[in-house]
Design a protein around this motif. Structure first.
Motif, short mmCIF file in Angstrom:
data_model
loop_
_atom_site.label_atom_id
_atom_site.label_comp_id
_atom_site.label_asym_id
_atom_site.label_seq_id
_atom_site.Cartn_x
_atom_site.Cartn_y
_atom_site.Cartn_z
N VAL A 174 51.10 44.29 26.46
CA VAL A 174 50.78 43.85 27.88
C VAL A 174 49.89 43.13 28.06
CG1 VAL A 174 50.22 45.41 30.16
CG2 VAL A 174 51.23 46.77 28.01
N LEU A 175 48.89 42.70 27.88
CA LEU A 175 48.04 41.70 28.33
C LEU A 175 48.64 40.37 27.86
CD1 LEU A 175 44.56 43.56 27.34
CD2 LEU A 175 45.30 43.09 29.76
N ALA A 176 48.94 40.25 26.63
CA ALA A 176 49.43 38.99 26.31
C ALA A 176 50.82 38.57 27.14
CB ALA A 176 49.90 39.21 24.97
N ARG A 177 51.54 39.60 27.60
CA ARG A 177 52.90 39.54 28.25
C ARG A 177 52.24 38.75 29.80
NH1 ARG A 177 57.58 37.16 29.43
NH2 ARG A 177 58.77 38.35 30.88
N CYS A 178 51.32 39.66 30.36
CA CYS A 178 50.63 39.29 31.49
C CYS A 178 50.37 37.59 31.69
CB CYS A 178 49.67 40.10 31.83
SG CYS A 178 50.10 41.75 32.45
N LEU A 179 49.57 37.24 30.50
CA LEU A 179 49.03 36.04 30.49
C LEU A 179 50.33 34.95 30.17
CD1 LEU A 179 45.93 36.29 28.42
CD2 LEU A 179 46.15 36.35 30.83
N GLN A 180 51.16 35.35 29.51
CA GLN A 180 52.36 34.54 29.46
C GLN A 180 53.15 34.35 30.81
OE1 GLN A 180 56.01 36.14 27.63
NE2 GLN A 180 56.27 34.10 26.21
N LEU A 181 53.19 35.28 31.55
CA LEU A 181 53.83 35.08 32.96
C LEU A 181 52.91 34.46 33.87
CD1 LEU A 181 54.78 38.86 33.49
CD2 LEU A 181 56.53 36.94 32.99
N GLN A 182 51.79 34.40 33.76
CA GLN A 182 50.99 33.59 34.75
C GLN A 182 50.78 32.08 34.03
OE1 GLN A 182 47.17 35.63 35.02
NE2 GLN A 182 46.03 34.14 33.40
N PHE A 225 28.68 42.76 27.56
CA PHE A 225 28.52 42.67 28.92
C PHE A 225 27.84 41.43 29.44
CE2 PHE A 225 28.88 47.43 30.41
CZ PHE A 225 30.20 47.48 30.10
N PRO A 226 26.57 41.09 28.30
CA PRO A 226 26.07 39.82 28.82
C PRO A 226 26.99 38.51 29.03
CG PRO A 226 24.62 40.98 27.36
CD PRO A 226 25.94 41.71 27.36
N GLN A 227 28.26 38.50 28.21
CA GLN A 227 28.91 37.53 28.22
C GLN A 227 30.28 37.40 29.28
OE1 GLN A 227 29.53 38.04 23.42
NE2 GLN A 227 30.62 36.34 24.17
N LEU A 228 29.89 38.42 30.27
CA LEU A 228 31.00 38.69 31.38
C LEU A 228 30.65 37.64 32.52
CD1 LEU A 228 30.56 42.47 32.12
CD2 LEU A 228 32.80 41.32 31.03
N ALA A 229 31.79 36.91 32.90
CA ALA A 229 31.70 35.95 33.98
C ALA A 229 31.62 36.56 34.97
CB ALA A 229 33.17 35.19 33.81
N SER A 230 31.16 35.99 35.88
CA SER A 230 31.02 36.31 37.53
C SER A 230 32.31 37.16 38.03
CB SER A 230 30.37 35.20 38.38
OG SER A 230 30.05 35.64 39.78
N GLY A 231 32.20 37.80 38.53
CA GLY A 231 33.60 38.42 38.94
C GLY A 231 34.35 39.18 37.77
N ALA A 232 33.88 39.28 36.76
CA ALA A 232 34.94 40.02 35.70
C ALA A 232 34.88 41.44 35.94
CB ALA A 232 34.24 39.48 34.32
N ALA A 233 35.91 42.05 35.23
CA ALA A 233 36.38 43.43 35.25
C ALA A 233 36.17 44.01 33.99
CB ALA A 233 37.74 43.73 36.08
N VAL A 234 35.73 45.33 34.01
CA VAL A 234 35.78 45.97 32.79
C VAL A 234 36.49 47.19 32.73
CG1 VAL A 234 34.41 47.16 30.83
CG2 VAL A 234 33.51 45.12 32.20
N PHE A 235 37.38 47.57 31.78
CA PHE A 235 38.24 48.69 31.91
C PHE A 235 37.86 49.76 30.83
CE2 PHE A 235 40.42 46.30 35.20
CZ PHE A 235 41.05 46.96 35.90
N LEU A 240 37.56 42.44 30.18
CA LEU A 240 37.14 43.37 29.21
C LEU A 240 37.83 44.74 29.08
CD1 LEU A 240 35.37 43.69 26.31
CD2 LEU A 240 33.34 44.48 27.78
N VAL A 241 38.66 44.96 27.90
CA VAL A 241 39.25 46.28 27.93
C VAL A 241 38.67 47.06 26.79
CG1 VAL A 241 41.37 47.41 27.62
CG2 VAL A 241 41.18 45.48 29.01
N GLU A 278 47.82 49.66 35.24
CA GLU A 278 46.42 49.41 35.88
C GLU A 278 46.03 48.05 35.18
OE1 GLU A 278 45.09 50.37 38.53
OE2 GLU A 278 45.95 52.49 38.79
N LEU A 279 46.29 47.86 34.16
CA LEU A 279 45.69 46.74 33.46
C LEU A 279 46.68 45.42 33.85
CD1 LEU A 279 44.84 47.66 29.81
CD2 LEU A 279 43.39 47.36 31.67
N ALA A 280 48.07 45.73 33.91
CA ALA A 280 48.88 44.70 34.38
C ALA A 280 48.84 44.19 35.70
CB ALA A 280 50.32 45.36 34.11
N ARG A 281 48.49 45.26 36.61
CA ARG A 281 48.40 44.73 38.02
C ARG A 281 46.87 44.24 38.12
NH1 ARG A 281 50.82 50.43 40.78
NH2 ARG A 281 52.95 50.15 40.19
#
Length: 269
Positions: A104-112, A199-209, A177-178, A80-83
């Protein structure tokens, strides 16, 4: 005298019978629960194997991931995080607790090709293990494991052992935020402080898992967050241990006033 004891004996026998019936009922319910778990175990295992295979394919990993059983994030949660990262392409990712999710998260950022993971870890041993895994996968430049020992935070008149979050770089606008820590053993509703502190540091449109969302503590945390951060839309995802996703359509409330203490707690198992 026998006549006087008879009512007491009858009452004792009746209580013994009721206690025995209750125990038999509990054994009956436990047997059904064990049977149901045994019946669902193969399907659950197959789902996790499917998710793990999907994760390996989507991330095109040359090496195996760290273990994904026990306290670690399950394969379906990691998928779910990767997608999400593939779809949303966050630039700033913060996670509470390091491990397989960091890889997983670092690899996703590497790919993007852009972005950075900041992982808060209170246990120096786990921090070292995660750094070693990042190096093994060639991902060290995409993630920073920040040793943030648990210290006491005073929030809304209560004291909470939570990460020394001030060790994060200042001024981060968090896109993802995970939350998979601290461990439940550190205290009741151990992951609640992530709300008022991050949470006060979340950007607009951010997601929390939030992982482990099927547990009672996490359900209570979600209820508190729903009241305190009404702008965050909550939804539940079908993951092995439960997963809650929160979306930030607007800015969260201002950061709460926290009474700082310098007490650092020892790492908990």
């Amino acid at each position: 005298m026998f006549a006087l004891l008879t009512p007491a004996l009858l009452a004792a026998v009746l209580l013994l019978c009721l206690w025995t019936l209750r125990k038999v009922r509990l054994i009956h319910l436990l047997a059904h629960e064990v049977r149901d778990q045994a019946a669902s175990a193969p399907a659950t295992l197959f789902r996790q194997l499917e998710a793990y295979d999907g994760l390996q394919r989507e991330l095109r990993l040359d090496r195996s991931l760290p273990p994904t059983r026990g306290w670690a994030g399950s394969p379906d949660f990691l998928l779910e995080l990767a997608r999400h990262v593939q779809a949303a392409q966050p630039q700033v990712v913060v996670e509470c607790s390091s491990g397989a999710s960091t890889i997983v998260l670092a690899r996703c950022l590497q790919l993007q090709g852009t972005g950075q993971v900041y992982s808060l870890e209170h246990d120096p041993v786990y921090a070292a293990q995660t750094r070693a895994e990042l190096a093994r996968h060639g991902l060290s430049q995409w993630a920073q494991v920040i040793e943030a020992p648990l210290r006491m935070h005073q929030l809304a008149g209560e004291h909470w052992p939570w990460y020394a979050a001030e060790r994060l770089p200042a001024g981060l606008a968090i896109d993802l935020l995970v939350i998979d820590g601290p461990p439940q053993a550190t205290g009741t509703q151990a992951r609640y402080p992530a709300g008022p502190l991050l949470f006060p540091q979340l950007a607009s449109g951010a997601a929390v898992f939030l992982d482990d969302a099927a547990r009672r503590d996490e359900q209570a945390i979600l209820r508190r967050w729903r009241e305190e951060f009404p702008s965050l839309r909550q939804s539940l995802l079908a993951c092995e241990k439960g997963c809650a996703r929160l979306r930030n359509d607007h800015c969260a409330r201002p950061a709460p006033q926290e009474t700082r203490t310098d007490a650092i707690l020892a790492p908990a198992d």
